[in-house]
Each structure stands twice: as C-alpha cells, then as structure tokens.
Design a protein around this motif. Structure first.
Motif, PDB file in Angstrom:
ATOM      1  N   LYS A 299      31.294  39.148  40.061  1.00  0.00           N
ATOM      2  CA  LYS A 299      31.419  40.602  39.969  1.00  0.00           C
ATOM      3  C   LYS A 299      32.324  41.045  38.827  1.00  0.00           C
ATOM      4  CE  LYS A 299      30.664  41.231  44.879  1.00  0.00           C
ATOM      5  NZ  LYS A 299      31.274  41.545  46.168  1.00  0.00           N
ATOM      6  N   GLY A 300      32.931  40.084  38.112  1.00  0.00           N
ATOM      7  CA  GLY A 300      33.836  40.444  37.028  1.00  0.00           C
ATOM      8  C   GLY A 300      35.194  40.904  37.508  1.00  0.00           C
ATOM      9  N   SER A 301      35.534  40.596  38.761  1.00  0.00           N
ATOM     10  CA  SER A 301      36.798  41.033  39.343  1.00  0.00           C
ATOM     11  C   SER A 301      37.872  39.954  39.317  1.00  0.00           C
ATOM     12  CB  SER A 301      36.584  41.471  40.801  1.00  0.00           C
ATOM     13  OG  SER A 301      35.685  42.540  40.860  1.00  0.00           O
TER      14      SER A 301
ATOM     15  N   ALA B  56      39.251  38.816  33.150  1.00  0.00           N
ATOM     16  CA  ALA B  56      38.833  39.786  32.132  1.00  0.00           C
ATOM     17  C   ALA B  56      39.686  39.582  30.887  1.00  0.00           C
ATOM     18  CB  ALA B  56      38.989  41.208  32.652  1.00  0.00           C
TER      19      ALA B  56
ATOM     20  N   THR C 253      40.217  41.549  26.771  1.00  0.00           N
ATOM     21  CA  THR C 253      39.809  42.552  25.792  1.00  0.00           C
ATOM     22  C   THR C 253      39.911  41.937  24.406  1.00  0.00           C
ATOM     23  OG1 THR C 253      40.564  44.376  27.186  1.00  0.00           O
ATOM     24  CG2 THR C 253      40.266  44.851  24.839  1.00  0.00           C
TER      25      THR C 253
ATOM     26  N   LEU D 119      27.496  46.213  30.217  1.00  0.00           N
ATOM     27  CA  LEU D 119      28.039  47.126  31.232  1.00  0.00           C
ATOM     28  C   LEU D 119      28.239  48.517  30.661  1.00  0.00           C
ATOM     29  CD1 LEU D 119      30.711  44.803  32.870  1.00  0.00           C
ATOM     30  CD2 LEU D 119      28.387  45.277  33.651  1.00  0.00           C
ATOM     31  N   GLN D 120      28.591  48.576  29.372  1.00  0.00           N
ATOM     32  CA  GLN D 120      28.802  49.863  28.719  1.00  0.00           C
ATOM     33  C   GLN D 120      28.541  49.717  27.223  1.00  0.00           C
ATOM     34  OE1 GLN D 120      32.859  51.147  28.747  1.00  0.00           O
ATOM     35  NE2 GLN D 120      32.429  52.968  27.580  1.00  0.00           N
TER      36      GLN D 120
ATOM     37  N   ALA E 190      31.590  47.227  26.875  1.00  0.00           N
ATOM     38  CA  ALA E 190      31.901  46.240  27.911  1.00  0.00           C
ATOM     39  C   ALA E 190      30.674  45.403  28.208  1.00  0.00           C
ATOM     40  CB  ALA E 190      32.383  46.943  29.179  1.00  0.00           C
TER      41      ALA E 190
ATOM     42  N   ARG F 124      29.508  41.298  30.178  1.00  0.00           N
ATOM     43  CA  ARG F 124      29.926  40.171  31.008  1.00  0.00           C
ATOM     44  C   ARG F 124      29.552  38.876  30.285  1.00  0.00           C
ATOM     45  NH1 ARG F 124      31.276  42.110  36.051  1.00  0.00           N
ATOM     46  NH2 ARG F 124      29.979  43.762  36.899  1.00  0.00           N
TER      47      ARG F 124
ATOM     48  N   ASN G 251      32.629  37.251  33.929  1.00  0.00           N
ATOM     49  CA  ASN G 251      33.902  37.813  33.482  1.00  0.00           C
ATOM     50  C   ASN G 251      33.687  39.065  32.636  1.00  0.00           C
ATOM     51  OD1 ASN G 251      35.714  35.677  34.469  1.00  0.00           O
ATOM     52  ND2 ASN G 251      34.655  34.415  32.958  1.00  0.00           N
ATOM     53  N   LEU G 252      34.532  40.046  32.846  1.00  0.00           N
ATOM     54  CA  LEU G 252      34.477  41.286  32.085  1.00  0.00           C
ATOM     55  C   LEU G 252      35.091  41.078  30.706  1.00  0.00           C
ATOM     56  CD1 LEU G 252      34.093  44.372  31.788  1.00  0.00           C
ATOM     57  CD2 LEU G 252      36.363  44.620  32.831  1.00  0.00           C
TER      58      LEU G 252
ATOM     59  N   ARG H  52      35.821  43.431  27.415  1.00  0.00           N
ATOM     60  CA  ARG H  52      35.815  44.715  26.721  1.00  0.00           C
ATOM     61  C   ARG H  52      36.064  44.391  25.260  1.00  0.00           C
ATOM     62  NH1 ARG H  52      35.041  48.690  30.146  1.00  0.00           N
ATOM     63  NH2 ARG H  52      35.140  50.193  28.463  1.00  0.00           N
TER      64      ARG H  52
END
Length: 136
Positions: free
Chosen positions: A79-81, A84, A86, A107-108, A121, A123, A128-129, A131
């Motif tokens: 879930k990318g929680s 992460a 940047t 994601l974005q 954004a 994954r 993993n998220l 950004r």
C-alpha cells in the motif's frame, strides 16, 4: 560537526524487479548486491551523489516474525505505507514521462502543489511511495 544522509532503506518484495526499476528505469548505479533469493540487499544511488544511497532490503528480514506479522508488513509495503522517499530532478516532466513509459504505477501526475513544490508520485515494484520534486 557535519552530518549527511548516507543511506535510506526501502523494502523490496522482488529483488530483481526492484533492481531493474532502480537501475534501468531510474538510472541509479548499483553499489552493492549481497545475499540471494529473498535475503538479498541491493545498494543503489545516483552516480553524481556517491555519498547517498538507497538500500533495497527484504521486506521481512526477521526470521522470527510470525506469519501474521509477515502478512501485515507485506500489506503495508504493497500500500506504500511502509517505506517512502522523495527524489528531485531538474526536469520533472521528462522524468515522469520516462517512468510512465516504463510502466511505473502512477499515483499523481506532475502537479503544482499549494505548498510551493511541483512534484509527482509513483510506486516502485514493491509498492513504496516515491515522490519526485522539480528542482528550483
């Protein structure tokens, strides 16, 4: 006294998929690759920043963890929680286009944020998220 960020750790659920993504899609160099199978640690980073690395580690590296705990951790990773990071680039739109063309989960799309950053954004293969900010 001076401090620098040396390593950040992100979990992987498939070492080869993560290696391919970070090396071939993001263009990071491989600095270390140890272990094997599900117990593989891969260190990557941008060639122009040899002092800063991301260590891709097994999502569940504790052999004493219960099956229920393992499932919870893997759910959080997916879930990318769980992890992460940047990143920053001098050409966000070109970077985004390359990631999208490579099949990264978007994601974005690149967006001007209210807090003054233009970013996107995605994954990685584990979930993993990531950004990515536009450098000023």
């Amino acid at each position: 006294m001076s401090l620098q960020i040396a390593y950040a750790f992100l979990p992987h659920t498939d070492a080869e998929a993560s290696l391919t993504f970070y090396r071939d899609v993001l263009g990071f160099e491989v600095r270390n690759d140890v272990g094997g199978g599900e117990w593989r640690w891969i260190t990557v980073g941008p060639a122009e920043q040899p002092q800063t690395s991301i260590v891709l580690q097994p999502a569940v590296a504790d052999p004493t963890i219960t099956e229920e705990e393992r499932r919870v951790v893997l759910d959080l990773v997916a879930k990318g929680s769980y992890g992460a990071v940047t990143l920053a680039t001098d050409d966000l739109d070109a970077t985004f286009a390359r990631l999208e063309a490579a099949g990264a989960e978007v994601l974005q799309e690149p967006t001007d944020q209210d807090y003054g950053v233009r970013d996107c954004a995605i994954r990685d293969p584990a979930g993993n998220l990531l950004r990515i900010n536009q450098l000023a």
